[in-house]
Design a protein around this motif. Structure first.
Motif, PDB file in Angstrom:
ATOM      1  N   TYR A  74       0.647  -1.208  -0.002  1.00 58.29           N
ATOM      2  CA  TYR A  74      -0.115   0.065   0.111  1.00 58.29           C
ATOM      3  C   TYR A  74       1.054   1.270   0.043  1.00 58.29           C
ATOM      4  CZ  TYR A  74       1.251   0.747   4.770  1.00 58.29           C
ATOM      5  OH  TYR A  74       2.183   1.193   6.081  1.00 58.29           O
ATOM      6  N   THR A  75       0.457   2.464  -0.387  1.00 52.94           N
ATOM      7  CA  THR A  75       1.052   3.671  -0.376  1.00 52.94           C
ATOM      8  C   THR A  75       1.372   4.281   1.063  1.00 52.94           C
ATOM      9  OG1 THR A  75       0.022   4.182  -2.553  1.00 52.94           O
ATOM     10  CG2 THR A  75       1.128   6.017  -1.380  1.00 52.94           C
ATOM     11  N   LYS A  76       2.450   4.349   1.377  1.00 52.26           N
ATOM     12  CA  LYS A  76       2.784   4.908   2.998  1.00 52.26           C
ATOM     13  C   LYS A  76       2.765   6.291   2.720  1.00 52.26           C
ATOM     14  CE  LYS A  76       6.590   4.944   6.135  1.00 52.26           C
ATOM     15  NZ  LYS A  76       7.710   4.207   6.814  1.00 52.26           N
ATOM     16  N   GLY A  77       3.101   6.963   1.570  1.00 50.56           N
ATOM     17  CA  GLY A  77       3.431   8.436   1.370  1.00 50.56           C
ATOM     18  C   GLY A  77       4.135   8.553   0.030  1.00 50.56           C
ATOM     19  N   PRO A  78       4.343  10.065  -0.191  1.00 52.32           N
ATOM     20  CA  PRO A  78       3.967  10.907   0.216  1.00 52.32           C
ATOM     21  C   PRO A  78       2.326  10.980  -0.265  1.00 52.32           C
ATOM     22  CG  PRO A  78       5.255  11.588  -1.612  1.00 52.32           C
ATOM     23  CD  PRO A  78       5.181  10.204  -1.241  1.00 52.32           C
ATOM     24  N   GLY A  79       1.502  12.038   0.508  1.00 53.81           N
ATOM     25  CA  GLY A  79       0.162  12.206   0.194  1.00 53.81           C
ATOM     26  C   GLY A  79      -0.725  12.876   1.127  1.00 53.81           C
ATOM     27  N   ILE A  80      -2.077  12.735   1.169  1.00 52.59           N
ATOM     28  CA  ILE A  80      -2.854  13.795   2.044  1.00 52.59           C
ATOM     29  C   ILE A  80      -3.253  12.561   3.126  1.00 52.59           C
ATOM     30  CG2 ILE A  80      -5.111  14.563   2.343  1.00 52.59           C
ATOM     31  CD1 ILE A  80      -4.942  15.154  -0.902  1.00 52.59           C
ATOM     32  N   GLY A  81      -2.889  13.197   4.379  1.00 52.39           N
ATOM     33  CA  GLY A  81      -3.054  12.040   5.558  1.00 52.39           C
ATOM     34  C   GLY A  81      -4.113  11.304   5.525  1.00 52.39           C
ATOM     35  N   CYS A  83      -6.428  10.657   3.397  1.00 53.60           N
ATOM     36  CA  CYS A  83      -6.491   9.639   2.299  1.00 53.60           C
ATOM     37  C   CYS A  83      -5.654   8.222   2.403  1.00 53.60           C
ATOM     38  CB  CYS A  83      -6.111  10.679   0.901  1.00 53.60           C
ATOM     39  SG  CYS A  83      -7.338  11.855   0.660  1.00 53.60           S
ATOM     40  N   LEU A  84      -4.328   8.754   2.763  1.00 54.38           N
ATOM     41  CA  LEU A  84      -3.291   7.625   2.926  1.00 54.38           C
ATOM     42  C   LEU A  84      -3.873   6.536   3.822  1.00 54.38           C
ATOM     43  CD1 LEU A  84      -0.051   9.631   3.220  1.00 54.38           C
ATOM     44  CD2 LEU A  84      -0.697   8.082   1.406  1.00 54.38           C
ATOM     45  N   ARG A  85      -4.306   7.164   4.699  1.00 52.61           N
ATOM     46  CA  ARG A  85      -4.877   6.205   5.980  1.00 52.61           C
ATOM     47  C   ARG A  85      -5.797   5.221   5.753  1.00 52.61           C
ATOM     48  NH1 ARG A  85      -3.012  10.185   9.109  1.00 52.61           N
ATOM     49  NH2 ARG A  85      -5.115  11.462   9.317  1.00 52.61           N
ATOM     50  N   ILE A  86      -6.774   5.635   4.648  1.00 47.78           N
ATOM     51  CA  ILE A  86      -7.707   4.690   4.197  1.00 47.78           C
ATOM     52  C   ILE A  86      -7.390   3.400   3.508  1.00 47.78           C
ATOM     53  CG2 ILE A  86      -9.945   4.432   2.943  1.00 47.78           C
ATOM     54  CD1 ILE A  86      -9.929   6.480   5.274  1.00 47.78           C
ATOM     55  N   GLY A  87      -6.259   3.735   2.533  1.00 46.18           N
ATOM     56  CA  GLY A  87      -5.505   2.676   1.943  1.00 46.18           C
ATOM     57  C   GLY A  87      -4.915   1.780   2.857  1.00 46.18           C
ATOM     58  N   GLN A  88      -4.314   2.582   3.814  1.00 41.76           N
ATOM     59  CA  GLN A  88      -3.391   1.611   4.973  1.00 41.76           C
ATOM     60  C   GLN A  88      -4.274   0.791   5.862  1.00 41.76           C
ATOM     61  OE1 GLN A  88      -2.949   3.895   8.350  1.00 41.76           O
ATOM     62  NE2 GLN A  88      -1.336   3.055   9.346  1.00 41.76           N
ATOM     63  N   ILE A  89      -5.518   1.409   6.144  1.00 40.01           N
ATOM     64  CA  ILE A  89      -6.409   0.379   7.146  1.00 40.01           C
ATOM     65  C   ILE A  89      -7.006  -0.615   6.268  1.00 40.01           C
ATOM     66  CG2 ILE A  89      -8.755   0.487   8.135  1.00 40.01           C
ATOM     67  CD1 ILE A  89      -8.043   3.553   8.824  1.00 40.01           C
ATOM     68  N   ALA A  90      -7.183  -0.513   4.857  1.00 34.39           N
ATOM     69  CA  ALA A  90      -7.828  -1.563   4.061  1.00 34.39           C
ATOM     70  C   ALA A  90      -6.673  -2.515   3.977  1.00 34.39           C
ATOM     71  CB  ALA A  90      -7.977  -1.079   2.656  1.00 34.39           C
ATOM     72  N   SER A 311       2.768   2.115   8.369  1.00 36.65           N
ATOM     73  CA  SER A 311       2.358   3.366   8.908  1.00 36.65           C
ATOM     74  C   SER A 311       2.207   4.089   7.778  1.00 36.65           C
ATOM     75  CB  SER A 311       3.501   3.922   9.858  1.00 36.65           C
ATOM     76  OG  SER A 311       4.887   4.057   9.102  1.00 36.65           O
ATOM     77  N   THR A 312       1.791   5.359   8.055  1.00 39.96           N
ATOM     78  CA  THR A 312       1.708   6.397   6.791  1.00 39.96           C
ATOM     79  C   THR A 312       2.425   7.514   7.239  1.00 39.96           C
ATOM     80  OG1 THR A 312      -0.028   7.629   7.786  1.00 39.96           O
ATOM     81  CG2 THR A 312      -0.735   5.725   6.388  1.00 39.96           C
ATOM     82  N   GLU A 313       3.010   8.262   5.992  1.00 43.50           N
ATOM     83  CA  GLU A 313       3.798   9.389   6.404  1.00 43.50           C
ATOM     84  C   GLU A 313       3.596  10.647   5.175  1.00 43.50           C
ATOM     85  OE1 GLU A 313       7.918   8.225   7.117  1.00 43.50           O
ATOM     86  OE2 GLU A 313       8.800  10.156   6.713  1.00 43.50           O
TER      87      GLU A 313
END
Ligand code: FE2
Length: 325
Positions: A74-81, A83-90, A311-313
């Protein structure tokens, strides 16, 4: 092996599947941007609502079920926090439910690597141009194998410049392509041009373009602003290519969809007999396939990730990412 990759750094929720470097699926849904731009919580709601549908669609088009999948990325970052968290949770949920390894991927690295993969170029210079980023990069081995940033924007990404101008000029979304259409047949007006060595800035150009809206035609301003920005990118990229003596240039990221930018870079490369490559547009726009491809490369080279590091960043820089393949 098959890896499923989830992308959600901005307005696109994308899911791709890579199987030994072959892209089996690249499904996506895009949040429709209005004249208010992207409101993070609204985009995150959109991703939440559609994540299941896009994951199912990717599996269906690959003819696979989750039981055929060996790892998740999944995409950890960079990006909009948000939005990133939805992909991370999935991705985390799938990892737990199916007991699969989970690998966090850098979004910029994924754009570069899918283009390098498709082009077949071994040691290219990459020009990565999107809303949030504009960077010129190449892989070096010291102190470890990674993408070194030779040059980059000191302020905003070139895509962001096009978007902000388009909104100020009351053009319709999607802005980059609307500016391109508006610019056709325009007349050149002098614009500020800021390249410092291999770095560049876009805000002066943007401010000037917006100010001219009172006195000049939108067509002429769009043409002049766009061509000035692309000429700046071409000059800085040319300098990097000649400095590093590399023989291939890959263009990637959302703004790589611009025919005009491709034309200018292709002309510049032609002068130096450098090979110019750009991927099909479905891989320049944000997509899950590039995340799956990099996830698979990470996995095959021995990386196993794990929930603790999943995580996300928001400001995850590409030049800090070790390339293990
Ligand atoms: Fe992107």
């Amino acid at each position: 092996m098959a890896v499923i990759g989830i992308e959600s750094s901005a307005h696109t929720f994308g899911v791709g599947i890579s199987d030994n470097g072959k892209i089996l699926a690249n499904s996506k849904m895009m949040y429709k941007i209005t004249d208010k731009g992207m409101i993070p919580s609204k985009v995150a709601d959109f991703h939440t609502k559609n994540s299941g549908r896009v994951i199912r669609s990717a599996l269906e088009s690959a003819g696979l079920s989750m039981r055929d999948i060996d790892a998740i990325s999944y995409t950890k970052g960079p990006g909009i926090g948000a939005c990133l968290r939805i992909g991370q949770i999935a991705a985390r949920s799938l990892s737990v439910a199916y007991n699969l390894p989970i690998l966090p991927v850098n979004h910029a690295l994924a754009h570069l690597e899918i283009t390098r993969h498709i082009s077949g170029a071994k040691d290219p210079i990459g020009l990565y141009v999107s809303g949030g980023n504009s960077q010129i990069l190449g892989i070096i081995d010291e102190p470890y194998k990674h993408y070194h940033v030779y040059g980059e924007t000191f302020d905003i990404g070139v895509g962001n410049m096009l978007d902000v101008f388009a909104r100020a000029a009351k053009l319709k979304p999607a802005w980059g392509s609307t500016v391109a259409k508006t610019a056709l047949g325009g007349r050149y007006i002098h614009m500020p041009y800021t390249v410092k060595g291999m770095d560049f800035t876009f805000t002066g150009l943007l401010t000037n373009a917006i100010r001219l809206l009172d006195t000049e035609s939108v067509k002429d301003i769009a043409f002049s602003m766009q061509d000035t920005a692309f000429a700046m990118l071409a000059e800085a990229t040319e300098r990097v290519l000649l400095l590093t003596k590399r023989r291939d240039l890959i263009l990637c990221g959302g703004v790589a969809q611009s025919d005009r930018l491709r034309y200018i870079l292709n002309e510049m490369c032609g002068v130096h007999r450098i090979h110019f490559h750009a991927a099909p547009n479905e891989y320049n726009a944000d997509n899950g396939a590039m995340i799956a491809l990099v996830g698979e490369k990470m996995f095959l080279s021995g990386e196993r990730g794990g929930l603790a590091g999943a995580s996300t960043e928001q400001h995850y820089r590409v030049d800090g990412v070790r390339i293990s393949w």
